[in-house]
Design a protein around this motif. Structure first.
Motif, PDB file in Angstrom:
ATOM      1  N   ASP A 436       0.940  -1.116  -0.036  1.00 22.16           N
ATOM      2  CA  ASP A 436      -0.149   0.087  -0.007  1.00 22.16           C
ATOM      3  C   ASP A 436       0.699   1.154   0.028  1.00 22.16           C
ATOM      4  O   ASP A 436       0.341   2.388   0.152  1.00 22.16           O
ATOM      5  N   GLY A 437       2.301   1.233  -0.359  1.00 19.12           N
ATOM      6  CA  GLY A 437       3.014   2.158  -0.167  1.00 19.12           C
ATOM      7  C   GLY A 437       3.426   3.235   0.930  1.00 19.12           C
ATOM      8  O   GLY A 437       4.017   4.070   1.055  1.00 19.12           O
ATOM      9  N   LYS A 438       3.007   2.545   2.116  1.00 15.47           N
ATOM     10  CA  LYS A 438       3.316   2.854   3.385  1.00 15.47           C
ATOM     11  C   LYS A 438       4.147   1.972   4.290  1.00 15.47           C
ATOM     12  O   LYS A 438       3.743   0.726   4.064  1.00 15.47           O
ATOM     13  N   PRO A 439       4.926   2.677   5.204  1.00 13.93           N
ATOM     14  CA  PRO A 439       5.815   1.778   5.916  1.00 13.93           C
ATOM     15  C   PRO A 439       4.969   1.107   7.096  1.00 13.93           C
ATOM     16  O   PRO A 439       3.788   1.776   7.248  1.00 13.93           O
ATOM     17  N   VAL A 440       5.214   0.032   7.589  1.00 19.95           N
ATOM     18  CA  VAL A 440       4.411  -0.642   8.669  1.00 19.95           C
ATOM     19  C   VAL A 440       5.074  -0.457   9.999  1.00 19.95           C
ATOM     20  O   VAL A 440       6.480  -0.688  10.153  1.00 19.95           O
ATOM     21  N   SER A 454       9.358  -0.940   9.262  1.00 21.90           N
ATOM     22  CA  SER A 454       9.871  -1.227   8.097  1.00 21.90           C
ATOM     23  C   SER A 454       8.953  -0.908   7.001  1.00 21.90           C
ATOM     24  O   SER A 454       7.793  -0.265   7.133  1.00 21.90           O
ATOM     25  N   GLY A 455       9.292  -1.318   5.648  1.00 20.39           N
ATOM     26  CA  GLY A 455       8.408  -0.877   4.428  1.00 20.39           C
ATOM     27  C   GLY A 455       8.628   0.307   3.975  1.00 20.39           C
ATOM     28  O   GLY A 455       7.700   1.014   3.375  1.00 20.39           O
ATOM     29  N   HIS A 456       9.817   1.213   4.333  1.00 22.84           N
ATOM     30  CA  HIS A 456      10.023   2.611   3.899  1.00 22.84           C
ATOM     31  C   HIS A 456      10.320   2.724   2.488  1.00 22.84           C
ATOM     32  O   HIS A 456      10.399   3.690   1.745  1.00 22.84           O
TER      33      HIS A 456
END
Length: 495
Positions: A436-440, A454-456
């Motif tokens: 979804d394009g957002k970090p978690v 993470s997820g950046h």
């Protein structure tokens, strides 16, 4: 074609944890062993049965032998308030925030060393140009930008040069459009950014040529200029953060465990909470929290814990072409084509299907980005593709990046890439991608003392300080400066 060399950072000096850690003895407990070697490309079966460890036998002394498959692991025991898995820019700045804003002790553990992953392979953007006001990412991006500005100002106030310390350059950024449609999009973006309080200006084709004479500009061209956007040198910045963190070693509040892959999170047999992180060399007990900031490896690491939470972080490979001592063109700003913004939106929209792709299936895209780094090198990019954890250079992608750059810079058309020879390098990084394009960022459902960060993707450096502040607030139970909800783990993972 001239041979390509893949960017490899030099080995960094590091302190041996056992030489400066004196840890209190944690209470005996029964732990469950799960997971596999963090960062390993080849799955390693770590026996599915629960294994009872010998009780602690004193700080820094052998804890006992834990049988993993057919190989014994001898671990030394240490205890900290917070253990951070991952020494990228996210993990290191979280450690920094906790050390500065609390009295907690912190350990950082990594299978390699800082700047050996996505952070060290990037362009060092601290840009708002491609962020959209009102989006879920906006407040985090704005807060992070403000924190980087404040850090640079503080360094300056101490009589130091932020460019020497961080590689800090307030070059400003330009989103460049080549068509009438792109120019119209950029005018709307400038209006949006200005209304959100960010200084921005639309440049006509004539004004754009004055700002960047090396660009190919025609009457339809235009650009969005953000004069306050900045760049950093990742290696200098990480060295600065590391040095600051190490000031807390003498207080017994900080330790680094580099070249030490994580094998497992160890869970209590009583309440199921994570009580320790088992590495190849140590057992790191955590009294308050574990933070997983393992970049693109976060998803595979968490899946192996078998707790019913599938974190959808996966690697997204990127290439950058670096031309050293290149003076054919000079840039006054950091440049990015307008299509980079729409590219991000399109890829995020299509990411529902992308999340189900196998790691060998590609979704390749290339957008023009161009910066001049602190050393005066021209850095051209960038590519995105899903090829699992492969970090091999792809000659056809480098050619495509070069050809895309030639469309924007006429001087580059006068030469062949092969002519550059040894002054041509390739940086390859694996961006931690979320569909979804957002970090978690947040606590893991069912494990209240385990937090993800993470997820950046390509914005790790840019968002690092805001993320660090957010995670530290979560760990300490503080109200956040930025809304936590859009980045929560719950509802964005599969069960």
């Amino acid at each position: 074609m001239a041979s390509m060399s893949t960017y490899r950072p030099a080995a960094r000096p590091h302190l041996k944890p056992s030489s400066f850690i004196v840890s209190p003895r944690p209470p005996p407990c029964t732990l469950a062993l799960r997971s596999r070697l963090f960062g390993s490309r080849i799955p390693v079966d770590l026996c599915a049965t629960r294994t009872r460890l010998n009780g602690p036998s004193g700080a820094g002394q052998p804890l006992g032998r834990v049988r993993v498959g057919s190989r014994p692991v001898v671990a030394s025991q240490h205890s900290f308030d917070v253990v951070i898995v991952g020494a990228g820019i996210i993990g290191l700045t979280i450690a920094r925030q906790l050390l500065l804003e609390s009295d907690l002790s912190v350990a950082v553990v990594d299978k390699a060393v800082p700047c050996s992953g996505a952070t060290g392979a990037g362009q060092g953007y601290i840009w708002m140009a491609h962020k959209t006001p009102g989006s879920d990412m906006w407040e985090l991006a704005l807060r992070s930008h403000q924190l980087w500005e404040s850090l640079a100002e503080n360094i300056h106030d101490q009589g130091l040069n932020p460019q020497e310390v961080l590689g800090w350059k307030k070059t400003g950024s330009l989103l460049v459009g080549k068509t009438v449609e792109e120019s119209a999009l950029l005018k709307r973006r400038v209006k949006q950014l200005s209304e959100a309080g960010v200084e921005a200006e639309f440049l006509s084709s004539h004004e754009l040529l004055l700002e960047e004479p090396a660009l190919s500009v025609d009457k339809e061209s235009g650009a969005a200029l953000l004069p306050n956007d900045c760049q950093l040198d990742a290696h200098r910045t990480v060295a600065f953060v590391e040095e600051g963190n190490r000031q807390f070693v003498s207080q017994g509040r900080y330790a680094e465990f580099y070249h030490d892959p994580v094998i497992s999170l160890l869970r209590s047999g009583k309440n199921g909470e994570v009580e320790a992180v088992l590495t190849s060399k140590s057992t790191l007990y955590c009294k308050k929290a574990v933070v997983i900031a393992a970049g693109c490896w976060t998803g595979s690491l968490m899946r192996d814990l078998d707790i019913g939470v599938d974190v959808l972080v996966k690697p997204r490979k990127g290439h950058l072409l670096v031309l050293e001592n290149f003076d054919l063109i000079r840039l006054n700003h950091g440049l990015m084509e307008a299509g980079y913004v729409s590219h991000q939106q399109i890829m995020q929209h299509s990411s529902v299907s992308a999340a189900g792709l196998s790691n060998d299936e590609e979704m390749l895209s290339i957008s023009m980005t161009a910066t001049t780094d602190t050393m005066g090198n021209l850095v051209l990019g960038s590519s995105r593709q899903f090829v699992g954890f492969c970090t091999e250079a792809n000659a056809s992608i480098i050619d495509s990046i070069w050809k895309r750059a030639q469309e924007f810079f006429p001087k580059l058309r006068e030469m062949n890439l092969a002519e550059i020879g040894e002054n041509r390098k390739v940086r390859i990084g694996l961006r931690p991608y979320m569909p979804d394009g957002k970090p978690v960022i947040g606590s893991v459902p069912g494990l209240s003392n385990v937090f993800l960060a993470s997820g950046h993707e390509g914005s790790g450096l840019s968002l690092a300080l805001g993320t660090a502040e957010m995670v530290a607030d979560m760990v300490m139970g503080n109200q956040g400066k930025v809304d936590f909800a859009p980045f929560a783990v719950d509802g964005r993972c599969c069960r």
